[in-house]
Design a protein around this motif. Sequence first.
Motif, PDB file in Angstrom:
ATOM      1  N   ARG A 161       0.827  -1.206   0.000  1.00 33.02           N
ATOM      2  CA  ARG A 161       0.000   0.000   0.000  1.00 33.02           C
ATOM      3  C   ARG A 161       0.858   1.252   0.000  1.00 33.02           C
ATOM      4  NH1 ARG A 161      -3.052   1.006   4.817  1.00 33.02           N
ATOM      5  NH2 ARG A 161      -3.115   3.213   4.308  1.00 33.02           N
ATOM      6  N   LYS A 162       1.890   1.220   0.847  1.00 37.49           N
ATOM      7  CA  LYS A 162       2.774   2.385   0.953  1.00 37.49           C
ATOM      8  C   LYS A 162       3.553   2.608  -0.331  1.00 37.49           C
ATOM      9  CE  LYS A 162       3.733   3.414   5.742  1.00 37.49           C
ATOM     10  NZ  LYS A 162       4.560   3.011   6.885  1.00 37.49           N
ATOM     11  N   ARG A 163       3.982   1.499  -0.941  1.00 39.32           N
ATOM     12  CA  ARG A 163       4.740   1.607  -2.202  1.00 39.32           C
ATOM     13  C   ARG A 163       3.923   2.348  -3.243  1.00 39.32           C
ATOM     14  NH1 ARG A 163       6.476  -3.970  -1.771  1.00 39.32           N
ATOM     15  NH2 ARG A 163       4.738  -4.554  -3.115  1.00 39.32           N
ATOM     16  N   ILE A 164       2.663   1.916  -3.392  1.00 40.47           N
ATOM     17  CA  ILE A 164       1.807   2.525  -4.412  1.00 40.47           C
ATOM     18  C   ILE A 164       1.577   3.997  -4.091  1.00 40.47           C
ATOM     19  CG2 ILE A 164      -0.521   2.490  -5.406  1.00 40.47           C
ATOM     20  CD1 ILE A 164      -0.444  -0.554  -5.020  1.00 40.47           C
ATOM     21  N   MET A 165       1.360   4.266  -2.798  1.00 39.48           N
ATOM     22  CA  MET A 165       1.100   5.642  -2.387  1.00 39.48           C
ATOM     23  C   MET A 165       2.311   6.533  -2.684  1.00 39.48           C
ATOM     24  SD  MET A 165      -0.695   6.300   1.232  1.00 39.48           S
ATOM     25  CE  MET A 165       0.805   6.885   2.005  1.00 39.48           C
ATOM     26  N   VAL A 166       3.477   6.065  -2.245  1.00 46.81           N
ATOM     27  CA  VAL A 166       4.698   6.865  -2.426  1.00 46.81           C
ATOM     28  C   VAL A 166       4.962   7.110  -3.915  1.00 46.81           C
ATOM     29  CG1 VAL A 166       7.215   6.793  -2.179  1.00 46.81           C
ATOM     30  CG2 VAL A 166       5.749   6.168  -0.258  1.00 46.81           C
ATOM     31  N   SER A 167       4.811   6.061  -4.731  1.00 43.73           N
ATOM     32  CA  SER A 167       5.096   6.194  -6.165  1.00 43.73           C
ATOM     33  C   SER A 167       4.158   7.193  -6.821  1.00 43.73           C
ATOM     34  CB  SER A 167       4.943   4.853  -6.868  1.00 43.73           C
ATOM     35  OG  SER A 167       5.774   3.917  -6.259  1.00 43.73           O
TER      36      SER A 167
END
Lengths: 317, 426
Positions: free
Chosen positions: A248-254
């Motif tokens: 979830r964080k990966r997608i958000m950060v990207s």
Amino acid sequence: MGKIIIEVFHTHRNRHDHKVFEADKISVGRGYQNDLIIPDPHVSAEHIQIQASGYGWVVEDLDSENGMFVKKYGKVLKKAYLESGDEVVIGKTRLRLVSPLHPVEPAERLIITNRFFKKLSQPVYAWGMVFMLFLLYALDYHLGTSENLAVEKIAVTAVGVVVGVMVWAGLWAFVGRLIKHKAQFLFQLAITAMYFILLLPLDTISNYLGYYTSSAVVGGICLAALFGTLFSILLILNLKIATNISRRKRIMVSNLITGVIFAIITLSYFANKSEFNPNPVFYSVLKPPFIKISPRRDVDQFLKDGQKVFEIKPAKK
Amino acid sequence: MRKIVVLIGVVFWLGGAWEGNGRAAQITDEAQRIYQQHQKSVYQIQVVDLATEKKTAIGSGFQFTPAGYLATNYHVLSQAIHSPERFRVDYVRYDGVTGPLTILDVDVVHDLAVVQSKAPYEAYLSFSETELSKGTRIFSLGNPLDLGMTIIEGTYNGLMEKSLYRKILFSGSLNPGMSGGPALDHDGRVIGVNVSTAGNQVSFLVPVEYLRKLYEAVRGHPSAPVTDWNKHIEEQLIENQNNYMDILLSSSWDVLPVGEVRVSGEIMNVFKCWGSSEDKKEELYNYAYINCSTEDRIFLSDSHETGQIIYKYNWVTSKGLNPMRFYNLYENYFRYPQTYENAEEDDAGNFECHTDFVTVSQEAWKASLCARHYKKYPKLYDINLSMASVNKKDRGLLLEVVALGISREKAENFVKRFLKEIQWGK
């Protein structure tokens, strides 16, 4: 005698401990006589007492200064019945009570399982990708000029792209080395190269779309959408390989990074755009007639559609 | 492409530099006589900035009636016309006496203005009624560069034939500051008004007949002076344009082959076409371009000129470039239209464009029509039509039409007619 694990979250120190007790009764407080000593100034010397009961525990406040907040009820209580996984907050410290049989999430894999990506990170494929990247950019440069340039000159431009890709992959490999103790340079290289390879056809597609619709807006939005999506995916993969952060964080950060880049580009475009441009600007992309074009409009219709250019827009104050 | 730019530069420079450097013409006894007889009728005209009480523009002028009517150029006074709250117009007589002038009327197309002095002096010049023949000696008076009143002797070389707005070609050296001064025949009668120079003894005069017409207009409305100059100027521009556009649209146009296409050549004798081509061994393409334009430009203010019509053709053919490479090159030619230096932010809005495919002479073209309006003259526009043929893999024609200061209706009619003349196939 039952076993109880108490997870202690020291909020202000951003870390947590696990304490394992083999007892039915556990006292918690700041005083040194307690079974679990909490060095939180907001916790009383004798704060709460935990007593095993059935499948769970009865937790009781011992007339503490700041009371006991029970998370699942959302309020301060004198006495509460808790089950495995429930939490209480005393002072500024959060305690989670867990029984030894409490289920945990399955382990995240360290190694890539996706067959496609696994293949990609093999040296043959990774370097093959880089070579393909080189060839494609050399070809693109060649198609973009009307001169017959020397091979070296074309090569130099394509080498520039290759070096850029290697630097990007190198940076992520460095991040991976620091965080995961595993660089995975070839993997980073392969996906970055793939990103740049995909850019070329996407650019062409948006140009063709813009050309056939005669619209800078269509061409521009298409280009931005395709580039943006692809860049986000590249970042997600880079992060997945180099770090441990959740999906979830990966997608958000990207998406955030991509959004910020777009915002900066848009802002700088409007900031640098002068209010008065003495020259006409139109969408001037021309494409070879691989598909014959037979416009439905004749001169009269074209001029009729074009009447809007004579409308005087009210001046902005 | 660079060559085109250079040539356009030459055309522009020839067309209307307002200043130049020339050799001083020889002075004869006749010039001496004319100077002594008529210098008292010639004035320096100054535009004075009210904030600083200093002159910001100078020109010359001359009295042509006993009632104190003076003639000068519109371009000398343009600042005072556009910002009357900031500027005042003064005259300086031969003996140093100065006084204020009132602007009565202008002819912006022929660059003339009639002003009036409240305290008329006795000396004045009268208009010539006779036609001169080529080669006649004529004399031009004025105050070049604020150096003092001078006389220049030169030759009358007839009316310029290839010009939308008729001008006398004067072989003598006019210099800045002489604008608005009189050109006299050997009897001391006014035959024209100094207006501009292209340098090296090539100068232009406004024929006196236009001044006579303007004076008649002034006498027609003595009690109702012009109050809305912008509207007045706009009306003059539109009337002038209607006149020449009617002639232009009703005449039959010269046909010119460019590559495989027949297009319009020198539509009327006021258009001059220049052309060149390139076929270099090392290049993988050829191109041939033709660039036609009128040479007349109408001065509106220091930052704003108008009235010109330009059209260009560029036939590009591939010598072994594959279609993708050829179209990249072709697109680069299409991308950069005419640069517009005739107006600034205060004068015109931004261009709005409409781009689409269009069929002309059974061929598919990509076309973009752009227009911007004039802020002071909202019925007038600068337009640009850029087109590229798009159905041939290895060759194509690019064409561009530029019209400055044209009304919407005339622009559409002109473009329609222009495109109708295009015939693909030899």
